[in-house]
Design a protein around this motif. Structure first.
Motif, PDB file in Angstrom:
ATOM      1  N   LEU A   1       0.836  -1.208   0.000  1.00  0.00           N
ATOM      2  CA  LEU A   1       0.000   0.000   0.000  1.00  0.00           C
ATOM      3  C   LEU A   1       0.868   1.253   0.000  1.00  0.00           C
ATOM      4  O   LEU A   1       0.635   2.182  -0.788  1.00  0.00           O
ATOM      5  CB  LEU A   1      -0.930   0.000   1.210  1.00  0.00           C
ATOM      6  CG  LEU A   1      -1.762   1.270   1.407  1.00  0.00           C
ATOM      7  CD1 LEU A   1      -2.723   1.482   0.239  1.00  0.00           C
ATOM      8  CD2 LEU A   1      -2.525   1.221   2.729  1.00  0.00           C
TER       9      LEU A   1
ATOM     10  N   LEU B   1      -6.286   2.521  -8.459  1.00  0.00           N
ATOM     11  CA  LEU B   1      -6.213   3.624  -7.487  1.00  0.00           C
ATOM     12  C   LEU B   1      -5.820   4.928  -8.173  1.00  0.00           C
ATOM     13  O   LEU B   1      -6.244   6.013  -7.744  1.00  0.00           O
ATOM     14  CB  LEU B   1      -5.203   3.282  -6.383  1.00  0.00           C
ATOM     15  CG  LEU B   1      -5.618   2.175  -5.411  1.00  0.00           C
ATOM     16  CD1 LEU B   1      -4.451   1.816  -4.490  1.00  0.00           C
ATOM     17  CD2 LEU B   1      -6.826   2.609  -4.580  1.00  0.00           C
TER      18      LEU B   1
ATOM     19  N   GLU C   1      -7.089  -5.080   0.203  1.00  0.00           N
ATOM     20  CA  GLU C   1      -7.260  -5.513  -1.184  1.00  0.00           C
ATOM     21  C   GLU C   1      -5.973  -6.078  -1.765  1.00  0.00           C
ATOM     22  O   GLU C   1      -6.009  -6.845  -2.731  1.00  0.00           O
ATOM     23  CB  GLU C   1      -7.743  -4.341  -2.051  1.00  0.00           C
ATOM     24  CG  GLU C   1      -9.112  -3.799  -1.671  1.00  0.00           C
ATOM     25  CD  GLU C   1     -10.200  -4.836  -1.818  1.00  0.00           C
ATOM     26  OE1 GLU C   1     -10.184  -5.585  -2.814  1.00  0.00           O
ATOM     27  OE2 GLU C   1     -11.058  -4.915  -0.910  1.00  0.00           O
TER      28      GLU C   1
ATOM     29  N   SER D   1      -8.976  -0.325   4.537  1.00  0.00           N
ATOM     30  CA  SER D   1      -9.713  -1.144   3.572  1.00  0.00           C
ATOM     31  C   SER D   1      -8.908  -1.367   2.296  1.00  0.00           C
ATOM     32  O   SER D   1      -8.924  -2.465   1.723  1.00  0.00           O
ATOM     33  CB  SER D   1     -11.053  -0.486   3.222  1.00  0.00           C
ATOM     34  OG  SER D   1     -11.946  -0.555   4.305  1.00  0.00           O
ATOM     35  N   ILE D   2      -8.208  -0.316   1.840  1.00  0.00           N
ATOM     36  CA  ILE D   2      -7.403  -0.447   0.621  1.00  0.00           C
ATOM     37  C   ILE D   2      -6.299  -1.480   0.827  1.00  0.00           C
ATOM     38  O   ILE D   2      -6.032  -2.307  -0.048  1.00  0.00           O
ATOM     39  CB  ILE D   2      -6.794   0.911   0.216  1.00  0.00           C
ATOM     40  CG1 ILE D   2      -7.911   1.908  -0.131  1.00  0.00           C
ATOM     41  CG2 ILE D   2      -5.852   0.749  -0.975  1.00  0.00           C
ATOM     42  CD1 ILE D   2      -7.414   3.323  -0.348  1.00  0.00           C
TER      43      ILE D   2
ATOM     44  N   LEU E   1      -4.007  -3.025  -9.056  1.00  0.00           N
ATOM     45  CA  LEU E   1      -4.592  -2.181  -8.006  1.00  0.00           C
ATOM     46  C   LEU E   1      -4.051  -0.756  -8.083  1.00  0.00           C
ATOM     47  O   LEU E   1      -4.786   0.210  -7.861  1.00  0.00           O
ATOM     48  CB  LEU E   1      -4.301  -2.785  -6.630  1.00  0.00           C
ATOM     49  CG  LEU E   1      -5.128  -4.022  -6.260  1.00  0.00           C
ATOM     50  CD1 LEU E   1      -4.610  -4.641  -4.968  1.00  0.00           C
ATOM     51  CD2 LEU E   1      -6.602  -3.658  -6.105  1.00  0.00           C
TER      52      LEU E   1
ATOM     53  N   TRP F   1      -8.893   6.345  -9.579  1.00  0.00           N
ATOM     54  CA  TRP F   1      -9.717   6.783  -8.448  1.00  0.00           C
ATOM     55  C   TRP F   1      -9.224   8.130  -7.928  1.00  0.00           C
ATOM     56  O   TRP F   1     -10.008   9.032  -7.642  1.00  0.00           O
ATOM     57  CB  TRP F   1      -9.666   5.721  -7.368  1.00  0.00           C
ATOM     58  CG  TRP F   1     -10.498   5.989  -6.150  1.00  0.00           C
ATOM     59  CD1 TRP F   1     -10.059   6.093  -4.864  1.00  0.00           C
ATOM     60  CD2 TRP F   1     -11.918   6.181  -6.073  1.00  0.00           C
ATOM     61  NE1 TRP F   1     -11.113   6.330  -4.007  1.00  0.00           N
ATOM     62  CE2 TRP F   1     -12.262   6.385  -4.725  1.00  0.00           C
ATOM     63  CE3 TRP F   1     -12.930   6.191  -7.029  1.00  0.00           C
ATOM     64  CZ2 TRP F   1     -13.568   6.607  -4.310  1.00  0.00           C
ATOM     65  CZ3 TRP F   1     -14.235   6.410  -6.606  1.00  0.00           C
ATOM     66  CH2 TRP F   1     -14.536   6.615  -5.273  1.00  0.00           C
TER      67      TRP F   1
END
Length: 444
Positions: free
Chosen positions: A11, A378, A361, A357-358, A374, A381
């Motif tokens: 992340l 993102l 994933e 939450s991210i 991902l 997003w």
């Protein structure tokens, strides 16, 4: 290394890439139009920074607070008094506010543009390297297997999906998304054609769960993929690739039937019939209070001898338009989700999350394919969120500049500054609310 740490590292790495690319967009546009950039920072640096170095007119650095990043552009926020001083400054052509509206618009839009380009670039290279694998809907010959959510929206094991929104969906991979976006499903249930409506009450079942995952999959025969160590199955000599034919005198054709029968015979001894390389083998097994045998069954992706998949390969230039289409599909999904967030009855707001939450994933083991997919998602997003016309976001500045271009008059800088402060407070409040909600959702 623990799965939590691996997810957190992925992340942080992904966010670092997105922030650098976003701020690089502003930086490059500023450089093109000869506007001075005073600071370029990855992460925020209140009170102190981890690293900084001045090169030319710009201080480059890394902050300690990993919640974003920023570029400080000369003359971007100045009151009327500052503008009077600016007009006397011989270096005024370096300042943001001295540039034409269209140049300022491009500088502000630079971050959004670069995030979109990053997403297109990633999807293009993923398609070029891996291609795409599809399962044609016509090859799902045994119908579908559904979980509890599928049952709630009216589907049953063995249903064959004919249309979604009265349109044929050529590839099974796209059916779950089409159902989420659609208003109706037409199915063949044992020869009867049935049309199921998808109203907001049924959409609530879709969104009112911890994770938006597949709720349907192709129905498959009960073939063992893996026998769990020290399980009842291992003790009684079950092997990989065994096909389970019956429990006692009840025949089994599909995996969902096996699950139902195992649940039926809890705390009982059963006779299980197996097809092992064309030979009939029978095992007498006692099932525990949970009806667990200790096996993992093959999924449809493991049964390419039964399901005929289509593999598409692209040249580099062919992958570009398909990469752009991928970006457009992701954006459409985000718009649809946002629309449903404001329909309280769908409970789509439950799927809103923060970094916690991210992080979930990302896979527990490092997988570059998933990581880049991902990251590309993102990136789009982030671009989409920054288009929101809220002061302190890029979209807020874009709105002010668009008003100026339409009216031909500059908005008073004090008004812009005041709106920016209010916008920042609103965004901060929303972020804090989402983080608290996410903590409650994930940990409690």
């Amino acid at each position: 290394m623990s799965s939590t740490l691996i997810r957190s590292v992925q992340l942080l790495f992904s966010i670092s890439i997105l922030v650098l690319i976003h701020e690089l967009g502003h930086f490059v546009m500023a450089q093109i139009f000869k506007v001075r950039v005073e600071r370029f920072f990855l992460f925020f640096d209140p009170w102190f920074s981890i690293f900084k170095k001045k090169i030319g007119d710009t201080v480059y650095g890394i902050g300690w607070l990993p919640l974003g990043g920023y570029v400080k552009i000369s003359g971007m926020m100045m009151g009327n008094k500052g503008q009077n001083v600016l007009s006397k400054n011989q270096n005024s052509h370096w300042e943001f506010c001295s540039k034409s509206a269209i140049k300022r618009l491009l500088i502000i839009s630079g971050g959004i543009i670069f995030n979109v380009l990053l997403s297109i670039l990633i999807f293009t290279f993923l398609l070029f390297k891996y291609g795409e694998t599809y399962l044609p809907t016509k090859n799902v010959k045994y119908g579908i297997e559904v979980d509890s959510l599928g049952e709630k929206i009216g589907l049953k094991n063995g249903d064959k999906i004919l249309f979604v929104n009265e349109k044929y969906v050529p590839y099974f991979n796209d059916i779950p998304k089409a159902i989420i976006l659609g208003n109706s499903i037409t199915i063949d249930r044992m020869g009867n054609i049935i049309k199921l409506s998808l109203n907001n009450d049924k959409k609530r079942f879709i969104f009112d769960r911890k994770k938006l995952n597949f709720f349907i999959k192709p129905r498959v025969p009960p073939i063992i993929n893996y026998v769990i160590r020290n399980s009842e199955a291992e003790k009684h000599g079950f092997k990989n690739n065994d096909e389970i034919l019956a429990i006692n005198s009840e025949f089994i054709l599909f995996s969902d039937q096996l699950k139902d029968l195992l649940s039926k015979y809890k705390n009982k001894s059963v006779l299980i019939s197996i097809n092992r390389n064309g030979k009939l083998v029978q095992k007498e097994v006692f099932l525990d209070s949970k009806g667990i045998l200790g096996i993992y069954l093959k999924n449809f992706t493991d049964l390419d001898q039964i399901f005929l998949f289509e593999k598409k390969h692209y040249s580099f230039f062919e992958s570009i338009p398909h990469g752009i289409k991928k970006v457009w599909d992701v954006l459409k999904n985000q718009i649809f989700f946002l629309k449903n967030v404001f329909h309280i009855e769908t409970k789509a707001y439950k799927q809103i999350g923060s970094f916690f939450s991210i992080a979930k994933e990302f896979p527990s083991k490092w997988n570059w394919d998933i990581f880049w997919t991902l990251t590309a998602t993102l990136s789009i997003w982030l671009a989409f969120l920054n288009l929101f016309p809220i002061p302190s976001l890029d979209g807020g500045y874009i709105l002010f500049i668009m008003i100026e271009m339409i009216t031909g008059k500059k908005i008073n800088e004090e008004i812009v500054e005041r709106c920016t402060i209010y916008g920042f407070l609103i965004i901060s409040f929303i972020m804090m609310f989402i983080i608290i909600w996410d903590i409650f959702k994930v940990f409690l």
